[in-house]
Design an enzyme around this catalytic site. Structure first.
Site, mmCIF file in Angstrom:
data_model
loop_
_atom_site.group_PDB
_atom_site.id
_atom_site.type_symbol
_atom_site.label_atom_id
_atom_site.label_comp_id
_atom_site.label_asym_id
_atom_site.label_seq_id
_atom_site.Cartn_x
_atom_site.Cartn_y
_atom_site.Cartn_z
ATOM 1 N N LYS A 84 47.307 -18.816 -52.055
ATOM 2 C CA LYS A 84 46.608 -19.438 -50.933
ATOM 3 C C LYS A 84 45.156 -19.782 -51.276
ATOM 4 O O LYS A 84 44.512 -19.143 -52.088
ATOM 5 C CB LYS A 84 46.645 -18.512 -49.715
ATOM 6 C CG LYS A 84 48.048 -18.255 -49.162
ATOM 7 C CD LYS A 84 48.644 -19.518 -48.588
ATOM 8 C CE LYS A 84 49.984 -19.250 -47.915
ATOM 9 N NZ LYS A 84 51.065 -18.948 -48.859
ATOM 10 N N ASP A 85 44.652 -20.774 -50.567
ATOM 11 C CA ASP A 85 43.317 -21.347 -50.719
ATOM 12 C C ASP A 85 42.229 -20.320 -50.413
ATOM 13 O O ASP A 85 42.383 -19.490 -49.526
ATOM 14 C CB ASP A 85 43.253 -22.532 -49.751
ATOM 15 C CG ASP A 85 42.008 -23.372 -49.856
ATOM 16 O OD1 ASP A 85 41.100 -23.010 -50.624
ATOM 17 O OD2 ASP A 85 41.955 -24.390 -49.152
ATOM 18 N N ARG A 86 41.100 -20.414 -51.107
ATOM 19 C CA ARG A 86 39.947 -19.560 -50.816
ATOM 20 C C ARG A 86 39.147 -20.074 -49.624
ATOM 21 O O ARG A 86 38.424 -19.329 -48.986
ATOM 22 C CB ARG A 86 39.017 -19.436 -52.030
ATOM 23 C CG ARG A 86 38.251 -20.700 -52.370
ATOM 24 C CD ARG A 86 37.022 -20.379 -53.239
ATOM 25 N NE ARG A 86 37.398 -19.811 -54.515
ATOM 26 C CZ ARG A 86 37.543 -20.499 -55.640
ATOM 27 N NH1 ARG A 86 37.367 -21.805 -55.618
ATOM 28 N NH2 ARG A 86 37.858 -19.913 -56.752
#
Length: 363
Positions: free
Chosen positions: A87-89
């Site tokens: 998942k994206d930061r």
């Protein structure tokens, strides 16, 4: 023989939208909580078994960074950890990981700023990449006051007709240049040596061809229909079949029962044939590419459209919050771009770690 390259740089303006007219405008990601992603698991942990299942919420970290910290604090090795997607930061995200039960006592002491453990349970098998059903998005759009109604109308249309399943800008890196380096990789001209990064760059090249194919279907008015030679996929069962009679099958597509797929080229996937094959070849030729460039990849098929589920829009003082669920591997930016009509995240600086959660779609 590969011809001259037109452009492999990602550019939203070069990709046709399904919806017409002006969008709501607005901006995204002004605060970390403005973009939330919750992983929807493929199955619920049974509560028993030799694998520890840990659900956590993170803010400001990639999944890869959290796993590195977990390894340092707990002592678990990379190959022992199971993950369904990365998942994206630049969001608040929740997801599951698995690790052997022998680490349970050490996991209790795991601590990292911006990370919160939500659940700890057990299951009989290790979590595998792609073992998620979908992702649930909740996105705050600021600077668009009074446009919640318009956003709702667009979202309802997308839920009925499907959203173009474009690969979003995250796949193409800062400046949209990953596909150009991917071409150098497949030609043996790249200086990049890391196998995982080389793979990611090659998927960007596959992705730019796929985007071109979806764009042509929209331009030719066959986005919600089918062509002879299409490999269509049933949305309820996942079954794939070749379309022989497009006129006969297209009503099923219009009802949202089936959709065309596009080719992520590779050695184990056959190109499309007949009318669909001609359109696919046109997408390749427009970029100066040929299918044999992708012989190092396995290849795959990807739906040309997906249907957002559980859609809703809530008005906010400065705009609105939009919520929807998408199948794994699909990009929320494709939905948001239809609503806002802006270059959503076009200059995203995300690294390969941030988007590797859907790499199973680009073998």
């Amino acid at each position: 023989m590969v011809g001259s390259i037109v452009s492999l740089v990602f550019d939203w303006s070069a990709l046709r939208a399904l919806t017409e007219g002006p969008g709501t405008g607005g901006t995204l990601r002004q605060e970390p909580g403005d973009f939330r992603v919750d992983e929807v698991p493929l199955y619920v942990p049974s509560g028993e078994g030799e694998h520890l299942y840990l659900q956590f919420e993170k803010t400001g970290h990639t999944t890869a960074h959290v796993l590195r910290e977990l390894g340092e604090q707990v002592g678990v090795r990379d190959r022992e950890v199971g993950v369904a997607g990365l998942k994206d930061r630049h969001a608040v995200t929740t997801q599951w990981i698995s690790l052997p039960q022998k680490y349970e006592a050490r996991v209790q002491n795991f601590a990292l700023d911006g990370v919160r453990v939500l659940q700890l349970t057990r299951h009989g098998n290790k979590l595998g990449m792609g073992h998620l059903r979908a992702n649930r998005f909740s996105v705050r759009v600021r600077g668009a006051a009074g446009h919640a109604g318009q956003a709702g109308q667009t979202l309802e249309l997308l839920a009925a007709q499907g959203v173009p399943n474009y690969f979003g800008p995250q796949r193409f890196g800062l400046g949209g240049l990953n596909a150009e380096e991917g071409l150098r990789v497949v030609r043996g001209e790249s200086r990049v040596r890391d196998p995982r990064v080389r793979r990611f760059l090659t998927t960007a090249l596959q992705s730019v061809v796929f985007n071109g194919f979806v764009n042509l279907r929209l331009e030719r008015g066959v986005f919600t229909g089918l062509l002879a030679g299409d490999m269509a996929k049933k949305h309820d069962t996942g079954g794939v079949f070749q379309v022989e009679d497009a006129e006969q099958e297209s009503p099923r597509a219009a009802r949202g029962e089936v959709s065309a797929t596009g080719t992520l080229f590779g050695k184990k996937v056959k190109p499309l044939t007949l009318d669909a094959g001609a359109l696919e070849q046109e997408a390749l030729s427009a970029l100066g590419l040929s299918a044999d460039l992708f012989s190092s990849r396995k290849g795959d098929r990807r739906l040309t459209r997906v249907f957002p589920e559980d859609v809703s829009v809530s008005p906010e003082d400065d705009g609105f919050t939009v919520s929807f669920t998408l199948p794994r591997g699909s990009f929320a930016t494709s939905v948001l771009r239809e609503i806002m009509k802006t270059d959503v995240d076009a200059a995203s600086p995300l690294l390969p770690d941030d988007e590797a959660g859907d790499l199973e779609d680009a073998e």
